[in-house]
Design a protein around this motif. Structure first.
Motif, PDB file in Angstrom:
ATOM      1  N   VAL A   1       0.939  -1.198   0.168  1.00 12.77           N
ATOM      2  CA  VAL A   1       0.046   0.016  -0.021  1.00 12.77           C
ATOM      3  C   VAL A   1       0.737   1.251   0.036  1.00 12.77           C
ATOM      4  CG1 VAL A   1      -1.520   1.160   1.338  1.00 12.77           C
ATOM      5  CG2 VAL A   1      -1.987  -1.062   1.167  1.00 12.77           C
ATOM      6  N   ILE A   2       1.993   1.252   0.915  1.00 18.01           N
ATOM      7  CA  ILE A   2       2.900   2.378   1.092  1.00 18.01           C
ATOM      8  C   ILE A   2       3.665   2.540  -0.444  1.00 18.01           C
ATOM      9  CG2 ILE A   2       4.644   3.367   2.237  1.00 18.01           C
ATOM     10  CD1 ILE A   2       3.836   1.983   4.727  1.00 18.01           C
ATOM     11  N   SER A   3       3.966   1.593  -0.904  1.00 13.96           N
ATOM     12  CA  SER A   3       4.749   1.607  -2.117  1.00 13.96           C
ATOM     13  C   SER A   3       3.856   2.068  -3.308  1.00 13.96           C
ATOM     14  CB  SER A   3       5.469   0.262  -2.495  1.00 13.96           C
ATOM     15  OG  SER A   3       6.137  -0.155  -1.403  1.00 13.96           O
TER      16      SER A   3
ATOM     17  N   PHE B   1       6.125  13.917 -11.264  1.00 12.98           N
ATOM     18  CA  PHE B   1       6.781  13.895 -12.457  1.00 12.98           C
ATOM     19  C   PHE B   1       6.011  14.586 -13.860  1.00 12.98           C
ATOM     20  CE2 PHE B   1       7.680  11.647 -16.806  1.00 12.98           C
ATOM     21  CZ  PHE B   1       9.223  12.037 -16.922  1.00 12.98           C
ATOM     22  N   SER B   2       4.686  13.930 -13.778  1.00 14.29           N
ATOM     23  CA  SER B   2       3.815  14.280 -14.770  1.00 14.29           C
ATOM     24  C   SER B   2       3.541  16.056 -14.835  1.00 14.29           C
ATOM     25  CB  SER B   2       2.456  13.875 -14.745  1.00 14.29           C
ATOM     26  OG  SER B   2       2.546  12.618 -14.819  1.00 14.29           O
ATOM     27  N   LEU B   3       3.614  16.617 -13.447  1.00 14.90           N
ATOM     28  CA  LEU B   3       3.116  17.878 -13.313  1.00 14.90           C
ATOM     29  C   LEU B   3       4.727  18.589 -13.904  1.00 14.90           C
ATOM     30  CD1 LEU B   3       1.557  18.152  -9.960  1.00 14.90           C
ATOM     31  CD2 LEU B   3       0.573  18.528 -12.301  1.00 14.90           C
TER      32      LEU B   3
ATOM     33  N   LEU C   1       2.516   6.421  -7.136  1.00 12.20           N
ATOM     34  CA  LEU C   1       1.600   7.016  -7.500  1.00 12.20           C
ATOM     35  C   LEU C   1       1.988   8.830  -7.384  1.00 12.20           C
ATOM     36  CD1 LEU C   1      -1.101   7.375  -9.082  1.00 12.20           C
ATOM     37  CD2 LEU C   1      -2.237   7.588  -6.567  1.00 12.20           C
ATOM     38  N   LEU C   2       2.413   9.046  -6.321  1.00 12.88           N
ATOM     39  CA  LEU C   2       2.636  10.432  -5.902  1.00 12.88           C
ATOM     40  C   LEU C   2       4.205  10.813  -6.703  1.00 12.88           C
ATOM     41  CD1 LEU C   2       2.692  12.946  -4.147  1.00 12.88           C
ATOM     42  CD2 LEU C   2       4.108  12.159  -2.761  1.00 12.88           C
TER      43      LEU C   2
END
Length: 232
Positions: free
Chosen positions: A154-156, A167-169, A161-162
């Protein structure tokens, strides 16, 4: 002892409404050495099941017991054989179980599966309800690192995702930067014309000076010719 040991259980429990699609989930809280009774009911009432199995997931993904019609239940671990009793009602599409002498390691999500058809072409139908059994155990137990795998997943996943979002922004911002060109200041028409006028004035004066020089040369030539005429 409701600490880090069961943190991933809490996370899963909060996510349960979106994960459990075939029915509801029952939360059962017990203390050490107590017992719990659960009843499993099949959603398929049209056929007769030939077998039943009770399984765990989340903390331990494994089969707890398997019950074939007309036979004694097969319980996977010897430690659980004396603690689990089964009341067979497969004819009525239901099974009733009792788990006694509960320990902290019994904490998990339990789900029932009814087996229909003929082997090897069996059809597995989940029970209508899942059971989230939490056993509050204040005694120290040996922990298995594998129990923390769901929490690590879950943490990974959240970290990945973060990272993708950041990176996308960043990529989107960098792509927009070259397009932001500064606009060149526009020179007003009157200033441009004013800048040209002095050049034209200089050209006019230059032509005037040349004309005057030619006129002087012409006058000088005429005067010189007249002087030669008088000498003769």
């Amino acid at each position: 002892m409701f600490g880090l040991k069961h943190a991933h259980v809490i996370i899963w429990f909060l996510m349960t409404p979106s994960l459990t699609a075939h029915g509801g989930i029952v939360y059962i809280h017990r203390v050490r050495n107590s017992s719990v009774e659960i009843s499993c009911e099949s959603a398929n009432k049209e056929e007769k099941p030939f077998a039943f199995s009770l399984k765990r997931k989340l903390l331990q993904s494994r089969q707890v017991l398997y019950l074939s019609k007309g036979r004694s239940p097969y319980i996977n671990t010897s430690e659980e054989k004396d603690r689990i009793t089964v009341r067979d009602e497969l004819e009525n599409h239901a099974i009733h179980l009792t788990i006694s002498n509960l320990q902290g390691r019994d904490t998990d999500v339990y789900h029932c599966v009814f087996h229909y058809g003929v082997l090897p072409y069996e059809k597995n139908v989940p029970g209508k309800t899942e059971f989230f059994i939490y056993v509050e155990d204040y005694f120290h137990e040996s922990y298995n690192c594998s129990n923390y795998l769901p929490l690590l997943y879950v943490i990974s996943g959240a970290a990945c995702l973060l990272g993708v979002l950041v990176f996308s922004l960043t990529a989107a911002y960098c792509c927009k930067c070259p397009k932001r060109r500064k606009l060149q200041p526009t020179v007003p028409v009157y200033e441009e014309m004013a800048g040209v006028r002095p050049a034209k004035g200089k050209a006019t004066r230059s032509h005037t000076d040349i004309a005057k020089l030619e006129e002087a040369n012409s006058s000088a030539a005429t005067l010189f010719a007249n002087q030669n005429l008088y000498v003769n």
